[in-house]
Design a protein around this motif. Structure first.
Motif, PDB file in Angstrom:
ATOM      1  N   LYS A  96      -2.695  -8.143   2.061  1.00 32.60           N
ATOM      2  CA  LYS A  96      -3.776  -7.231   1.732  1.00 32.60           C
ATOM      3  C   LYS A  96      -3.215  -6.008   0.999  1.00 32.60           C
ATOM      4  CE  LYS A  96      -7.739  -5.022   3.924  1.00 32.60           C
ATOM      5  NZ  LYS A  96      -8.303  -4.612   5.221  1.00 32.60           N
ATOM      6  N   ARG A  97      -3.700  -5.784  -0.177  1.00 35.83           N
ATOM      7  CA  ARG A  97      -3.303  -4.656  -1.031  1.00 35.83           C
ATOM      8  C   ARG A  97      -1.813  -4.666  -1.381  1.00 35.83           C
ATOM      9  NH1 ARG A  97      -4.034  -0.039   1.720  1.00 35.83           N
ATOM     10  NH2 ARG A  97      -4.599  -1.024   3.676  1.00 35.83           N
ATOM     11  N   ILE A  98      -1.222  -5.869  -1.337  1.00 38.67           N
ATOM     12  CA  ILE A  98       0.174  -6.009  -1.787  1.00 38.67           C
ATOM     13  C   ILE A  98       0.219  -7.125  -2.809  1.00 38.67           C
ATOM     14  CG2 ILE A  98       2.568  -6.396  -1.118  1.00 38.67           C
ATOM     15  CD1 ILE A  98       1.806  -5.644   1.717  1.00 38.67           C
ATOM     16  N   LYS A  99       0.607  -6.799  -4.016  1.00 37.91           N
ATOM     17  CA  LYS A  99       0.621  -7.800  -5.096  1.00 37.91           C
ATOM     18  C   LYS A  99       1.982  -7.817  -5.788  1.00 37.91           C
ATOM     19  CE  LYS A  99      -2.928  -6.037  -7.291  1.00 37.91           C
ATOM     20  NZ  LYS A  99      -3.960  -5.832  -8.312  1.00 37.91           N
ATOM     21  N   PHE A 100       2.254  -8.966  -6.348  1.00 38.91           N
ATOM     22  CA  PHE A 100       3.477  -9.088  -7.149  1.00 38.91           C
ATOM     23  C   PHE A 100       3.110  -9.777  -8.460  1.00 38.91           C
ATOM     24  CE2 PHE A 100       6.932 -11.750  -8.727  1.00 38.91           C
ATOM     25  CZ  PHE A 100       7.929 -10.814  -8.882  1.00 38.91           C
ATOM     26  N   LEU A 101       3.658  -9.289  -9.539  1.00 39.67           N
ATOM     27  CA  LEU A 101       3.432  -9.943 -10.837  1.00 39.67           C
ATOM     28  C   LEU A 101       4.727  -9.939 -11.620  1.00 39.67           C
ATOM     29  CD1 LEU A 101       1.344 -11.047 -13.003  1.00 39.67           C
ATOM     30  CD2 LEU A 101       1.398  -8.752 -13.926  1.00 39.67           C
ATOM     31  N   ASP A 121       3.387  -4.226  -6.275  1.00 39.76           N
ATOM     32  CA  ASP A 121       2.389  -3.161  -6.240  1.00 39.76           C
ATOM     33  C   ASP A 121       1.848  -3.026  -4.822  1.00 39.76           C
ATOM     34  OD1 ASP A 121       2.762  -2.933  -8.896  1.00 39.76           O
ATOM     35  OD2 ASP A 121       0.689  -3.300  -9.477  1.00 39.76           O
ATOM     36  N   LEU A 122       1.854  -1.827  -4.334  1.00 41.47           N
ATOM     37  CA  LEU A 122       1.396  -1.557  -2.972  1.00 41.47           C
ATOM     38  C   LEU A 122       0.303  -0.506  -3.053  1.00 41.47           C
ATOM     39  CD1 LEU A 122       2.510  -2.386  -0.083  1.00 41.47           C
ATOM     40  CD2 LEU A 122       3.638  -0.165  -0.098  1.00 41.47           C
ATOM     41  N   GLU A 123      -0.911  -0.907  -2.670  1.00 37.87           N
ATOM     42  CA  GLU A 123      -2.019   0.030  -2.801  1.00 37.87           C
ATOM     43  C   GLU A 123      -2.205   0.824  -1.514  1.00 37.87           C
ATOM     44  OE1 GLU A 123      -5.805  -1.612  -4.034  1.00 37.87           O
ATOM     45  OE2 GLU A 123      -6.837   0.103  -3.156  1.00 37.87           O
ATOM     46  N   LEU A 124      -2.030   2.141  -1.614  1.00 35.29           N
ATOM     47  CA  LEU A 124      -2.285   3.019  -0.476  1.00 35.29           C
ATOM     48  C   LEU A 124      -3.710   3.557  -0.552  1.00 35.29           C
ATOM     49  CD1 LEU A 124       1.083   4.994  -0.583  1.00 35.29           C
ATOM     50  CD2 LEU A 124       0.535   2.993   0.792  1.00 35.29           C
ATOM     51  N   HIS A 125      -4.134   3.784  -1.777  1.00 32.57           N
ATOM     52  CA  HIS A 125      -5.460   4.335  -2.050  1.00 32.57           C
ATOM     53  C   HIS A 125      -5.694   4.032  -3.526  1.00 32.57           C
ATOM     54  CE1 HIS A 125      -8.329   7.529  -3.211  1.00 32.57           C
ATOM     55  NE2 HIS A 125      -8.730   7.456  -1.940  1.00 32.57           N
TER      56      HIS A 125
END
Lengths: 409, 399
Positions: A96-101, A121-125
């Motif tokens: 959840k809210r952690i992506k890799f590309l 990419d780590l989404e905090l907000h």
């Protein structure tokens, strides 16, 4: 290199096996419309991917191939068939809210397989995301938004590839975020990364040439200057007006100390860029433009062959002239397009004569493109180019006719 | 049916474009408007050598990694000789330290050539206190192979060191020692162990090999097997360029075509040519010379029109910079070839930078700077009517 090829092979075989074992109906294709409105900073994710069953990765990519016939001052190398590149994307939602590309590019002419982008990419907000890995420095717009199928021209803009280093990526970390408010979008990015080296003013191009630093793969392990390259960008978009981006990239670029011993002065590199894109209402004319200014600290005792100021950019105008079902393709589009380009690799005056230093180029490139689908383009261009040498001698004139195909897959 | 028509039209258009694309490009300039390009009739093997030399001369850019410097004047051969034409003040080089024929007293302080630039992290050379100097604008390269093949006997036949014919014009060769790697020409006429040199502003270089090796070393800081001494450390180091590349560049220079005169049938140009003779310009700027035997057919035993006698002449105090080379006096300069003069602006940034240091910004100004042995011709030029001056200038620009 062997490791990279092995890894790629394993990924592809895994995908193939996974596909073979599942119902093809489970293949989920994300047919992202590459023309849709979003910020340039979204370009890395604004690509069509295909997800295979429950495999935790989505795959995609694109390729570009051209034919061209060009001649300069009556001298031509004849017909040239070029396979410019094939690029593979591998994306994964790790959690959840952690992506890799990642984006891996094959360029046969350069004998190069390069990782252009590979970041977590780590989404905090929505306004605060962390990104780390091999990041693509967001200077201008083209560096992030360079996929061949998105453009109506077979060549990349000269200022963005021969003055700025296109697909310039580095090991680094940073933050980015976006904010939406009805028609308005705001985005920012800020990264600290590895950077340039002395080759930008000591290279075989005989000019200050930022792309020369791309050849230095050591930057992924050890920086020449030991000081971070800072890159920042803010972009604002209004859905009815367009997007404007302001970006900066700079830092110390040269190796000024070795083993703790100072061996040279510190010299800075500063790049400023502005980019803009819009689609005119009613006419649907798409306009995208970008301009960059470069300041490089060049020792006064070195050669003015290597300029301390550069500037250049391009403007593309793309006019759809026909959008309808054609040859069995729904909503196929024919576009007329024209690109205007200018680059001055050496802004300034000779110390000896107080006259302007040349080393500049102009180009106009009208073209026509056919898009059977938004992700695929068949294009033909005619380039008219004029280039002056350092001394501002009479310019050499080039004309080129080009035909190419490019598609996401 | 409509689809088929579209496909046929597309294929037809494609074929038309493929067939006509070579005609869509810019036309080549006329041969007479270019200084570069090979002499006619090279064999395939010679053409390959010419191309190899062309690439090394015009495209090979040196970097600190490939040997540039540490101190230098330019980063490539082509930097100083754009399109094989004359150079620009940006690449004008400085030589210092010799005031008479007894030799250069500043060799131990970096003479004779100043390397006025340095790679990052290093300081360039400075002119030592007390040393006189002169600035030299790079010359055009075209036709040098022809000049190399003029026999020593022919050069001596044009010399008149004691002005026996009382025309006020002497003309003497510059004799010098040969470096170890230079083999004397078959036509060489030795004088007390010294040989007639012919290239350079002071005729201080013997052959194109001598000139090329010097230029790599002194201009770019590139050592070769011929001259392994580094200009910065003054120590012998490993060669930074292959012997083959140096030889290819020498061949390239030898095989460059001679400039082609334009507007030869223009009456004003023809009148200018007669005025050129009448005011005795042609006494030093000899219109016609001849070559000896060569393995390059186009160069072998032919006459050509360089407008030079390859000799040193007293050019007066106005052009005396207090610096010299070889056995030349400080006020003596080798007659420069005038061929290609009209195309100089194409390599000098759109304007003239004439005379040895580029001080003259027009042909007329260059003529008026002539002194010494050429004072008589200069005065005759000043007395010409405007029409006659225009005709002479037009003739010179046609070269």
């Amino acid at each position: 290199m062997k490791k990279l090829i092995t890894t790629l092979t394993v990924i592809l075989i895994t995908c193939y096996i996974a596909e073979a074992q599942i119902d093809p109906k489970l293949l989920k294709k994300s047919t992202s419309d590459t023309a849709k409105k979003s910020l340039n900073m979204d370009a890395v994710y604004e690509r069509p991917f295909i997800a295979v069953g429950k495999l935790p990765v989505a795959l995609g990519g694109y390729m570009e191939a051209n034919w061209q016939h060009s001649g300069t001052d009556g001298v031509s190398e004849g017909h040239q068939f070029q396979f410019r590149r094939m690029t593979l994307f591998v994306a994964s939602t790790i959690g959840k809210r952690i992506k890799f590309l990642s984006e891996i590019e094959f360029e046969p002419a350069e004998k190069e397989i390069a990782i252009e982008f590979a970041a977590l990419d780590l989404e905090l907000h929505p306004l605060l995301n962390l990104r780390g890995g091999m990041i693509m420095n967001p200077i201008g717009a083209f560096n992030q938004n360079h996929d061949g199928p998105k453009w109506e021209f077979t060549d990349r803009p000269i200022a963005m590839t021969q003055m700025l280093p296109a697909t310039w990526s580095n090991a680094g970390f940073g933050i980015y975020g976006k904010h939406y408010n009805t028609n308005w979008m705001f985005g920012y990015e800020l990264y600290a990364s590895s950077g340039f080296d002395n080759s930008i003013i000591a290279n075989r191009e005989n000019k200050t040439f930022l792309p020369a630093a791309k050849e230095n793969s050591e930057r992924f392990e050890e920086m020449a200057s030991g000081e971070p390259l800072l890159t920042g960008k803010i972009a604002v978009r209004h859905n009815k007006i367009g997007e404007i981006g302001l970006s900066y990239m700079g830092g110390i670029y040269n190796k000024w100390q070795d083993d703790g011993i100072v061996i040279d002065d510190k010299r800075r590199l500063d790049v400023f860029a502005i980019d803009f894109n819009t689609t005119l209402p009613k006419l649907n004319t798409f306009i995208t433009a970008e301009w960059a200014w470069i300041n490089v600290g060049v020792p006064a005792t070195y050669s003015q062959q290597f300029g301390n100021k550069q500037q250049g950019g391009f403007a593309d105008i793309v006019q759809p002239i026909l959008k309808r079902n054609m040859l069995g393709w729904q909503n196929a589009v024919i576009n007329l397009a024209c690109r205007f380009e200018y680059v001055d690799w050496n802004v300034g005056k000779f110390k000896e004569t107080d006259e302007n230093i040349g080393d500049e180029l102009w180009s106009i490139m009208p073209g026509i493109s056919f898009r059977p689908r938004p992700q695929t383009v068949i294009r033909a261009n005619y380039r008219i180019q004029s280039q002056r040498d350092l001394l501002s001698n009479p310019p050499s004139r080039t004309a080129a006719i080009q035909f190419g195909v490019s598609t996401y897959f | 049916m409509k689809k088929a028509l579209l496909i046929v039209l597309f294929l037809l258009g494609f074929v038309v474009v493929i067939q006509s694309c070579s005609k869509l490009g810019p036309a080549a300039p006329k041969d007479e408007d270019l200084l570069d390009g090979p002499v006619e009739g090279l064999t395939n093997e010679q053409s390959r050598r010419f191309l190899a030399g062309d690439v090394a001369f015009n495209d090979e850019v040196f970097t600190p990694e490939t040997g540039l410097g540490t101190v230098f004047v330019a980063t490539s051969c082509g930097s100083c000789h754009a399109g094989d034409g004359k150079g620009h003040p940006f690449t004008t080089l400085t030589r210092f330290g010799q005031i008479d024929e007894t030799g250069n007293k500043f060799l131990h302080q970096g003479g004779p050539q100043l390397q006025n630039r340095a790679i990052p992290g290093y300081m360039p050379e400075q002119i030592p206190f007390g040393a006189t100097f002169s600035k030299f604008t790079p010359p055009a390269n075209t036709g040098l192979g022809f000049l190399e093949l003029v026999s020593d006997a022919d050069i001596l036949a044009m010399a008149d060191p004691n002005d026996n014919d009382n025309d006020g014009i002497s003309g003497i060769p510059n004799y010098g020692n040969l470096p170890d790697y230079v083999v004397p020409f078959a036509h060489a006429i030795e004088k007390t162990g010294k040989y007639i040199h012919r290239f350079g502003k002071k005729a201080a270089a013997y052959s194109l090999l001598h000139q090329t090796v010097n230029a790599y070393n002194q201009d770019i800081g590139i050592t070769s097997s011929y001259d392994p001494v580094d200009v910065y450390t003054r120590l012998a180091i490993d060669p930074e360029i292959s012997t083959q590349t140096v030889n290819d560049v020498v061949f390239y220079l030898q095989a460059l075509k001679a400039p082609i005169q334009r507007q030869q049938n223009d009456p004003e140009v023809q009148n200018g040519r007669m005025i050129f003779d009448r005011i005795n310009c042609s006494t030093c700027h000899k219109p016609t010379l001849k070559t000896g035997a060569s393995s390059i057919t186009a160069l072998s035993n032919v006459t050509f029109q360089p407008y030079t006698d390859l000799l040193l002449h007293d050019m007066g105090p106005g052009l005396d910079d207090g610096y010299t080379e070889g056995t030349a006096k400080t006020f003596e300069w080798r007659t420069p070839a005038l061929w290609g003069l009209g195309l100089s602006t194409n390599s000098q940034g759109g304007q003239y930078h004439l005379m040895h240091d580029g001080r003259a910004k027009s042909i007329e100004e260059a003529i008026q700077l002539h002194g010494g042995e050429s004072t008589g011709s200069r005065n005759k030029f000043i007395q010409l009517s405007t029409l006659e001056k225009n005709a002479l200038i037009k003739f010179l620009k046609s070269l």
